[in-house]
Design a protein around this motif. Structure first.
Motif, mmCIF file in Angstrom:
data_model
loop_
_atom_site.group_PDB
_atom_site.id
_atom_site.type_symbol
_atom_site.label_atom_id
_atom_site.label_comp_id
_atom_site.label_asym_id
_atom_site.label_seq_id
_atom_site.Cartn_x
_atom_site.Cartn_y
_atom_site.Cartn_z
ATOM 1 N N LEU A 1 107.509 58.999 50.630
ATOM 2 C CA LEU A 1 107.494 58.480 51.997
ATOM 3 C C LEU A 1 107.558 59.619 52.992
ATOM 4 C CD1 LEU A 1 110.069 55.528 51.720
ATOM 5 C CD2 LEU A 1 107.643 55.570 51.069
ATOM 6 N N THR A 2 106.832 59.462 54.084
ATOM 7 C CA THR A 2 106.886 60.397 55.200
ATOM 8 C C THR A 2 106.983 59.580 56.489
ATOM 9 O OG1 THR A 2 105.507 61.987 54.020
ATOM 10 C CG2 THR A 2 105.759 62.296 56.401
ATOM 11 N N GLY A 3 108.041 59.823 57.240
ATOM 12 C CA GLY A 3 108.224 59.069 58.481
ATOM 13 C C GLY A 3 109.682 59.027 58.880
ATOM 14 N N GLU B 1 104.601 56.427 56.267
ATOM 15 C CA GLU B 1 103.526 56.369 55.279
ATOM 16 C C GLU B 1 104.091 56.458 53.863
ATOM 17 O OE1 GLU B 1 99.499 58.889 53.994
ATOM 18 O OE2 GLU B 1 100.950 59.718 55.415
ATOM 19 N N ALA B 2 103.556 55.648 52.968
ATOM 20 C CA ALA B 2 103.924 55.673 51.557
ATOM 21 C C ALA B 2 102.701 56.076 50.736
ATOM 22 C CB ALA B 2 104.422 54.306 51.119
ATOM 23 N N ASN C 1 131.793 51.647 61.463
ATOM 24 C CA ASN C 1 130.612 51.693 60.612
ATOM 25 C C ASN C 1 129.618 52.720 61.141
ATOM 26 O OD1 ASN C 1 128.729 50.790 58.589
ATOM 27 N ND2 ASN C 1 127.658 49.667 60.199
ATOM 28 N N ALA C 2 128.861 53.325 60.252
ATOM 29 C CA ALA C 2 127.862 54.322 60.651
ATOM 30 C C ALA C 2 126.474 53.702 60.678
ATOM 31 C CB ALA C 2 127.890 55.504 59.687
ATOM 32 N N SER C 3 125.781 53.882 61.787
ATOM 33 C CA SER C 3 124.357 53.581 61.887
ATOM 34 C C SER C 3 123.660 54.879 62.229
ATOM 35 C CB SER C 3 124.090 52.534 62.971
ATOM 36 O OG SER C 3 124.749 51.327 62.675
ATOM 37 N N SER C 4 122.488 55.106 61.641
ATOM 38 C CA SER C 4 121.900 56.444 61.716
ATOM 39 C C SER C 4 120.412 56.418 61.995
ATOM 40 C CB SER C 4 122.148 57.180 60.395
ATOM 41 O OG SER C 4 121.499 56.513 59.330
ATOM 42 N N GLU C 5 119.923 57.601 62.376
ATOM 43 C CA GLU C 5 118.493 57.863 62.472
ATOM 44 C C GLU C 5 118.135 58.777 61.296
ATOM 45 O OE1 GLU C 5 117.779 59.530 66.330
ATOM 46 O OE2 GLU C 5 119.035 58.007 67.297
ATOM 47 N N VAL C 6 117.122 58.389 60.545
ATOM 48 C CA VAL C 6 116.806 59.066 59.285
ATOM 49 C C VAL C 6 115.347 59.511 59.272
ATOM 50 C CG1 VAL C 6 116.652 58.786 56.783
ATOM 51 C CG2 VAL C 6 118.562 57.788 58.026
ATOM 52 N N GLU C 7 115.111 60.701 58.738
ATOM 53 C CA GLU C 7 113.750 61.203 58.547
ATOM 54 C C GLU C 7 113.435 61.268 57.054
ATOM 55 O OE1 GLU C 7 111.554 62.093 60.960
ATOM 56 O OE2 GLU C 7 112.951 61.599 62.583
ATOM 57 N N PHE C 8 112.228 60.816 56.690
ATOM 58 C CA PHE C 8 111.712 60.926 55.326
ATOM 59 C C PHE C 8 110.614 61.998 55.314
ATOM 60 C CE2 PHE C 8 112.529 56.106 55.213
ATOM 61 C CZ PHE C 8 113.849 56.290 54.820
#
Length: 544
Positions: free
Chosen positions: A210-212, A198-199, A266-273
């Protein structure tokens, strides 16, 4: 200790200390073909310098070290403060710094920029493919940001800079910046309209929180990210900086790094806002349209990246066969091995030729070329990336048991090979995108047919394939279920047309006989024996 039981003989020397650019005839000819003659001397010089670096022992060692020492996530500092930093081995920074300084994030503002960058990307990522991800996304972010002149003025000089500065600081304090991207979420994947992040707009114009979450956020050490989130007006594109203008860290909680099949460096990530500050890019509800140019550019890089992997795999296989003897002779002179090597070389040259043609269309910017790219990019992305894995596997087999050990470098190529067929939309997504363009944008099909039609009458097998393609395009019943077959044929016809026009006769003949004429088996090494395969293989050999 020196071996006392035997003397080591009949082992191919390492392919090192060579010019990756000048040794690739298909690539050098494409650069000469697509660049203005006035640009050629400068372009060749920069590509030769990069080619020598890519083929050097130093760059090859950087590639090994970057993959043997993958990135590490540090969520907190020693005092328990959240920092969300990713640490990389120094070799990674050297590879990435070399790519930035070579202009691999800067195609948009210089003459012939896309062809020069595409050739450089194809050359340099042969040293190590993983660091190509942030180079690609930084380059591709520019057209999306240009939808907002204020943001473009602020960020474009940093993204196109040829200065690499590692570390998290406000962008205004850096001479160059990198961008990442976060579109997919757990519940949607490629279906970004299912995103739930959500923005919420703030009082200041264009600012949101942002939240998500993002399920795949690539290159999390970057200075900024383009992400998609649901604003009041619908799915919208946002710019999320890692560091805020006042120097404080934006909320960017990295939950974990992905443990991937390949692309280990390379780094791929899971991100929380969670209350993450962002700036809107483009209008609310126009997120997909805003970011689509970025997606198209990264899809082209998927083609180029796969072409680079194929070229390196073929170069290694031909090099090995030129030195290794078995059953009374050098492998490269054995008819069956020559057939395998020639078949692999055809796949590599067709991918390179197609990738550089697409880059030239970006440089052209004509209405016809823009329409051509609308179909050609997803078709090429679908086919070339899918051909990469079987090429890498067969090339590995050419080295026998030597190719199955890590020291050969071939396992790393094989692990990396499936990535580009998944990144920026898997095969089905590309096929459906082609169907969408066929149904909604008739000018795209006209431009595509004009392109392939330039070779009409030059080869009867190509003419037959074009006719068959037209017949299939005329019948749209049940088109989705056979979309993959249709897109495969489109890609092959396009590659055949380009090779008939520009490749040596023996290459075009072999391609059309096998890929378009129907005289081709299910495995590599089944080319018609009557073809001039020795010339095809010699053309693919990397000179040391």
């Amino acid at each position: 200790m020196a071996a006392t039981t035997h003397t080591v003989t009949n082992q191919a020397p390492p392919l090192v200390g060579y010019d990756v650019f000048t040794s690739d005839r298909a690539l050098t000819e494409a650069v000469e073909r697509h660049l203005d003659p006035e640009l050629l001397p400068v372009a060749r010089e920069e590509l030769e310098v990069l080619g020598l670096s890519a083929g050097s022992a130093q760059a090859q060692e950087w590639g090994v070290l970057a993959n043997e020492n993958p990135p590490r996530l540090r969520t907190h500092d020693r005092y328990g403060n959240r920092i969300d930093e990713v640490e990389f081995h120094p070799a990674w920074h050297r590879l990435l710094g070399k790519g930035v300084s070579a202009g691999l994030t800067n195609a948009w503002g210089r003459p012939g920029g896309h062809v020069r960058r595409a050739a450089g990307f194809l050359v340099w990522t042969q040293a190590e493919a993983g660091h190509g991800c942030p180079l690609s996304m930084t380059h591709a972010a520019v057209p999306a940001l240009r939808t907002d002149p204020e943001l473009a003025a602020e960020w474009e000089p940093l993204l196109t800079s040829q200065v690499y500065e590692e570390g998290l600081r406000p962008a205004t304090e850096k001479a160059g910046a990198l961008f990442g991207m976060g579109m997919t979420e757990k519940q949607g994947g490629s279906d970004v309209r299912a995103n739930t992040t959500e923005a919420r707009p703030l009082a200041a114009s264009g600012e949101y929180v942002l939240t998500g979450h993002k399920w795949f956020c690539s290159a999390p050490m970057s200075d900024g990210f383009l992400v998609l989130a649901q604003a009041p007006g619908g799915l919208t594109c946002f710019l999320v900086p890692r560091v805020l203008p006042d120097g404080s860290r934006n909320v960017f909680a990295i939950q974990r790094l992905k443990d991937k099949l390949g692309n280990k460096s390379n780094a791929s990530s899971e991100v929380e806002f969670d209350g993450t500050w962002a700036r809107r890019v483009g209008d609310e509800g126009r997120g997909v349209r805003t970011i689509i140019e970025m997606v198209a550019a990264t899809r082209l890089d998927c083609v180029l990246g796969s072409a680079a992997l194929m070229r390196q795999a073929v170069a290694q296989a031909v090099h090995h066969a030129a030195y290794r003897s078995a059953f009374g002779g050098v492998l490269i002179e054995k008819p069956l091995m020559r057939n395998v090597l020639a078949d692999l070389a055809l796949e590599s040259e067709a991918a390179t030729t197609l990738g550089l043609r697409l880059a030239a269309a970006y440089d052209s910017g004509s209405e016809t070329d823009r329409a051509f790219l609308r179909l050609a990019v997803p078709a090429a992305k679908y086919w070339v990336t899918k051909r990469c894995t079987p090429v890498a596997a067969e090339a590995l087999e050419c080295l026998g048991g030597n190719g199955y050990v890590e020291e050969s470098g071939m396992p790393r190529l094989l692990r990396e090979s499936p990535l580009n067929s998944i990144w920026e939309g898997s095969g089905n997504v590309q096929a459906l995108d082609v169907l969408r363009a066929l149904q909604r944008e008739p000018e795209a099909l006209n431009a595509f047919l004009q392109e392939v039609g330039q070779a009409r009458g030059a080869d009867h097998r190509l003419d037959g394939a074009i006719k068959g393609l037209l017949t299939e395009l005329a019948d749209l019943d049940g088109i989705e279920a056979r979309a993959r077959r249709l897109v495969e044929r489109m890609a092959l016809v396009l590659q055949g047309s380009l090779l008939v026009r520009w490749a040596p006769p023996e290459v075009a003949d072999a391609f059309c006989a096998s890929r378009l004429g129907g005289d081709w088996g299910t495995a590599f090494g089944t080319l018609p024996h009557s073809l001039d395969l020795a010339k095809v293989v010699e053309r693919a050999r990397a000179a040391v």
